[in-house]
Design an enzyme around this catalytic site. Sequence first.
Site, mmCIF file in Angstrom:
data_model
loop_
_atom_site.group_PDB
_atom_site.id
_atom_site.type_symbol
_atom_site.label_atom_id
_atom_site.label_comp_id
_atom_site.label_asym_id
_atom_site.label_seq_id
_atom_site.Cartn_x
_atom_site.Cartn_y
_atom_site.Cartn_z
ATOM 1 N N SER A 154 -37.596 -26.515 2.755
ATOM 2 C CA SER A 154 -36.517 -26.011 3.623
ATOM 3 C C SER A 154 -35.470 -27.072 3.938
ATOM 4 C CB SER A 154 -37.104 -25.504 4.945
ATOM 5 O OG SER A 154 -38.198 -24.662 4.744
ATOM 6 N N GLY A 273 -40.763 -18.923 7.311
ATOM 7 C CA GLY A 273 -39.363 -19.199 7.573
ATOM 8 C C GLY A 273 -39.077 -20.671 7.372
ATOM 9 N N HIS A 274 -38.269 -21.239 8.262
ATOM 10 C CA HIS A 274 -37.785 -22.593 8.067
ATOM 11 C C HIS A 274 -38.906 -23.638 8.115
ATOM 12 C CE1 HIS A 274 -34.940 -25.835 7.908
ATOM 13 N NE2 HIS A 274 -35.361 -26.327 9.057
ATOM 14 N N VAL A 275 -39.787 -23.522 9.111
ATOM 15 C CA VAL A 275 -40.828 -24.549 9.273
ATOM 16 C C VAL A 275 -42.093 -24.091 8.542
ATOM 17 C CG1 VAL A 275 -41.903 -26.117 10.918
ATOM 18 C CG2 VAL A 275 -39.805 -24.949 11.549
#
Length: 294
Positions: A154, A273-275
């Site tokens: 990411s 998602g992002h993490v």
Amino acid sequence: MTNHSPFIPKSSDSGTHYFQTYDESLALWPVPCKTFYVPTRFGQTHIIASGPKDAPPLVLLHGALFSSTMWHPNIADWSSKYRTYAIDIIGDKNKSIPADLCGTRTGYADWLLDVFENLGIEKSHIIGLSLGGLHTMNFILRASERVKSAVILSPAETFLPFHHDFYRYALRLAEPNGVDHFLKWMMTDRNALHPKFAKQFHAGVMWQNGTRNQKPNADGFPYVFTDDELQSVKVPILLLLGEHEVIYDPQSAFNRASALVPGIEAEIIKHAGHVLSMEQPEYVNERVLRFFSK
């Protein structure tokens, strides 16, 4: 676990509270570790080391405002195979102590080279998430001979500019409920940070410290690498993106990276998602080790 800190914040400094929350988060670390500082031309760099001392090195570079403690769901698996060095990125909110913030892309690469030299690392695998992913690509392009292979998770910008929503939420972090709104935007209801880690993240946001507030720099970060830069990559890279990424469109980032970076392996991970290293740790941990074992 040892902690040799050359610096204790003044009682009036909100860093005192932040350092306490950092130590509370570090208590989540599931394996033995050693914490220490190494000197660089830009200041003292704080490191968390785990794993067998004679194992191959693996450098970990965290996301912005998350610090090295963010790797607590991953470190047991990775340090079973490698001597891991979770490095607190100079100039971000963490335990490193900037003396002269480099600020430029060349400066950040020189900082990481100093860290490698002081750790006695000739060549290492690297994993970087978000800001750490941006640092990883920057280092690959400036010191490829020091990188065996890399996993970029990411990455902040790197392949695509931030979506305008990123700035909308990030600029409001210090407002009442700003942290909650930011985390809700980034993670929705897929995952909740451990309360101790969430407390540290909040303390980092509220810690007003001029030497740890990174400002945009025309020759620094954030940065989207050019086609020519990406086409010049010389080391094996695994790019992992979450299907629910919000800082940019993950499919577009996947497409640009796949088209330009020689030999890159890229994957979009479901239900993340992002993490993604905290949201899907079991899959990410295994996928990383499989890539490094090639």
